[in-house]
Design a protein around this motif. Sequence first.
Motif, PDB file in Angstrom:
ATOM      1  N   UNK A 190     -92.538  12.973  39.883  1.00  0.00           N
ATOM      2  CA  UNK A 190     -92.669  14.400  40.138  1.00  0.00           C
ATOM      3  C   UNK A 190     -93.370  14.621  41.466  1.00  0.00           C
ATOM      4  N   UNK A 191     -92.707  15.345  42.350  1.00  0.00           N
ATOM      5  CA  UNK A 191     -93.309  15.753  43.611  1.00  0.00           C
ATOM      6  C   UNK A 191     -93.635  17.239  43.504  1.00  0.00           C
ATOM      7  N   UNK A 192     -94.910  17.558  43.565  1.00  0.00           N
ATOM      8  CA  UNK A 192     -95.341  18.953  43.533  1.00  0.00           C
ATOM      9  C   UNK A 192     -95.648  19.388  44.957  1.00  0.00           C
ATOM     10  N   UNK A 193     -95.150  20.553  45.334  1.00  0.00           N
ATOM     11  CA  UNK A 193     -95.363  21.083  46.683  1.00  0.00           C
ATOM     12  C   UNK A 193     -96.094  22.411  46.543  1.00  0.00           C
ATOM     13  N   UNK A 194     -97.275  22.483  47.146  1.00  0.00           N
ATOM     14  CA  UNK A 194     -98.047  23.724  47.070  1.00  0.00           C
ATOM     15  C   UNK A 194     -97.635  24.670  48.186  1.00  0.00           C
ATOM     16  N   UNK A 195     -98.121  25.885  48.110  1.00  0.00           N
ATOM     17  CA  UNK A 195     -97.757  26.914  49.090  1.00  0.00           C
ATOM     18  C   UNK A 195     -98.201  26.542  50.499  1.00  0.00           C
ATOM     19  N   UNK A 196     -99.283  25.781  50.621  1.00  0.00           N
ATOM     20  CA  UNK A 196     -99.752  25.395  51.958  1.00  0.00           C
ATOM     21  C   UNK A 196     -99.093  24.114  52.468  1.00  0.00           C
ATOM     22  N   UNK A 197     -98.136  23.544  51.709  1.00  0.00           N
ATOM     23  CA  UNK A 197     -97.394  22.385  52.168  1.00  0.00           C
ATOM     24  C   UNK A 197     -97.920  21.045  51.697  1.00  0.00           C
ATOM     25  N   UNK A 198     -99.003  21.044  50.924  1.00  0.00           N
ATOM     26  CA  UNK A 198     -99.546  19.783  50.397  1.00  0.00           C
ATOM     27  C   UNK A 198     -98.584  19.224  49.360  1.00  0.00           C
ATOM     28  N   UNK A 199     -98.333  17.914  49.411  1.00  0.00           N
ATOM     29  CA  UNK A 199     -97.411  17.261  48.488  1.00  0.00           C
ATOM     30  C   UNK A 199     -98.211  16.350  47.564  1.00  0.00           C
ATOM     31  N   UNK A 200     -97.858  16.381  46.277  1.00  0.00           N
ATOM     32  CA  UNK A 200     -98.504  15.549  45.266  1.00  0.00           C
ATOM     33  C   UNK A 200     -97.454  14.659  44.617  1.00  0.00           C
ATOM     34  N   UNK A 201     -97.746  13.376  44.525  1.00  0.00           N
ATOM     35  CA  UNK A 201     -96.876  12.392  43.879  1.00  0.00           C
ATOM     36  C   UNK A 201     -97.475  12.159  42.501  1.00  0.00           C
ATOM     37  N   UNK A 202     -96.815  12.647  41.458  1.00  0.00           N
ATOM     38  CA  UNK A 202     -97.356  12.554  40.093  1.00  0.00           C
ATOM     39  C   UNK A 202     -98.832  12.973  40.055  1.00  0.00           C
ATOM     40  N   UNK A 203     -99.133  14.123  40.606  1.00  0.00           N
ATOM     41  CA  UNK A 203    -100.468  14.743  40.626  1.00  0.00           C
ATOM     42  C   UNK A 203    -101.468  14.048  41.537  1.00  0.00           C
ATOM     43  N   UNK A 208     -82.630   3.476  40.220  1.00  0.00           N
ATOM     44  CA  UNK A 208     -83.577   4.399  40.844  1.00  0.00           C
ATOM     45  C   UNK A 208     -84.036   5.437  39.826  1.00  0.00           C
ATOM     46  N   UNK A 209     -85.326   5.705  39.759  1.00  0.00           N
ATOM     47  CA  UNK A 209     -85.762   6.817  38.912  1.00  0.00           C
ATOM     48  C   UNK A 209     -85.423   8.148  39.570  1.00  0.00           C
ATOM     49  N   UNK A 210     -85.361   9.173  38.785  1.00  0.00           N
ATOM     50  CA  UNK A 210     -85.101  10.509  39.313  1.00  0.00           C
ATOM     51  C   UNK A 210     -86.365  11.056  39.948  1.00  0.00           C
ATOM     52  N   UNK A 211     -86.208  11.843  40.985  1.00  0.00           N
ATOM     53  CA  UNK A 211     -87.325  12.534  41.628  1.00  0.00           C
ATOM     54  C   UNK A 211     -87.184  14.014  41.315  1.00  0.00           C
ATOM     55  N   UNK A 212     -88.176  14.565  40.631  1.00  0.00           N
ATOM     56  CA  UNK A 212     -88.193  15.987  40.298  1.00  0.00           C
ATOM     57  C   UNK A 212     -89.139  16.693  41.259  1.00  0.00           C
ATOM     58  N   UNK A 213     -88.682  17.791  41.827  1.00  0.00           N
ATOM     59  CA  UNK A 213     -89.481  18.560  42.783  1.00  0.00           C
ATOM     60  C   UNK A 213     -89.840  19.890  42.144  1.00  0.00           C
ATOM     61  N   UNK A 214     -91.133  20.211  42.169  1.00  0.00           N
ATOM     62  CA  UNK A 214     -91.577  21.512  41.680  1.00  0.00           C
ATOM     63  C   UNK A 214     -92.505  22.101  42.721  1.00  0.00           C
ATOM     64  N   UNK A 215     -92.575  23.416  42.750  1.00  0.00           N
ATOM     65  CA  UNK A 215     -93.396  24.065  43.772  1.00  0.00           C
ATOM     66  C   UNK A 215     -93.939  25.382  43.251  1.00  0.00           C
TER      67      UNK A 215
END
Length: 111
Positions: free
Chosen positions: A38-51, A72-79
């Motif tokens: 899981x890649x989380x993208x915050x409003x300021x552009x910070x990216x988190x890889x599994x938190x 390959x595992x799936x990559x899920x993107x949330x923002x």
Amino acid sequence: MLLIIFMITAPLMSHKVKVELPQATLEEKPEITQPPITLAVTANGQVYWNDEAVTRDMLDARLAVLAQQTPQPQVDIRSDNITKYGVIHEVVQNVRRAGIRKVGFVSTPER
């Protein structure tokens, strides 16, 4: 002039294309051998890889390693809902350039 444009385009907008979708024939659930990343993208552009916060260089390095795995595992993107599309697009492009084939987007269900 504007009236002529509307007269020409209005009939085109009223037609609906009927598409018959294939029926799902999933008799058994596919086995998930690896949990998705899981890649989380915050409003300021910070990216988190599994938190875990990562820099762009760390993200590229981890994606390169991930692309070499079989399967390959799936990559899920949330923002955040206020994250600009350009920021999300940049992350998606990094994932695609690395060679990841399974990319998904996580959202909340409609109420």
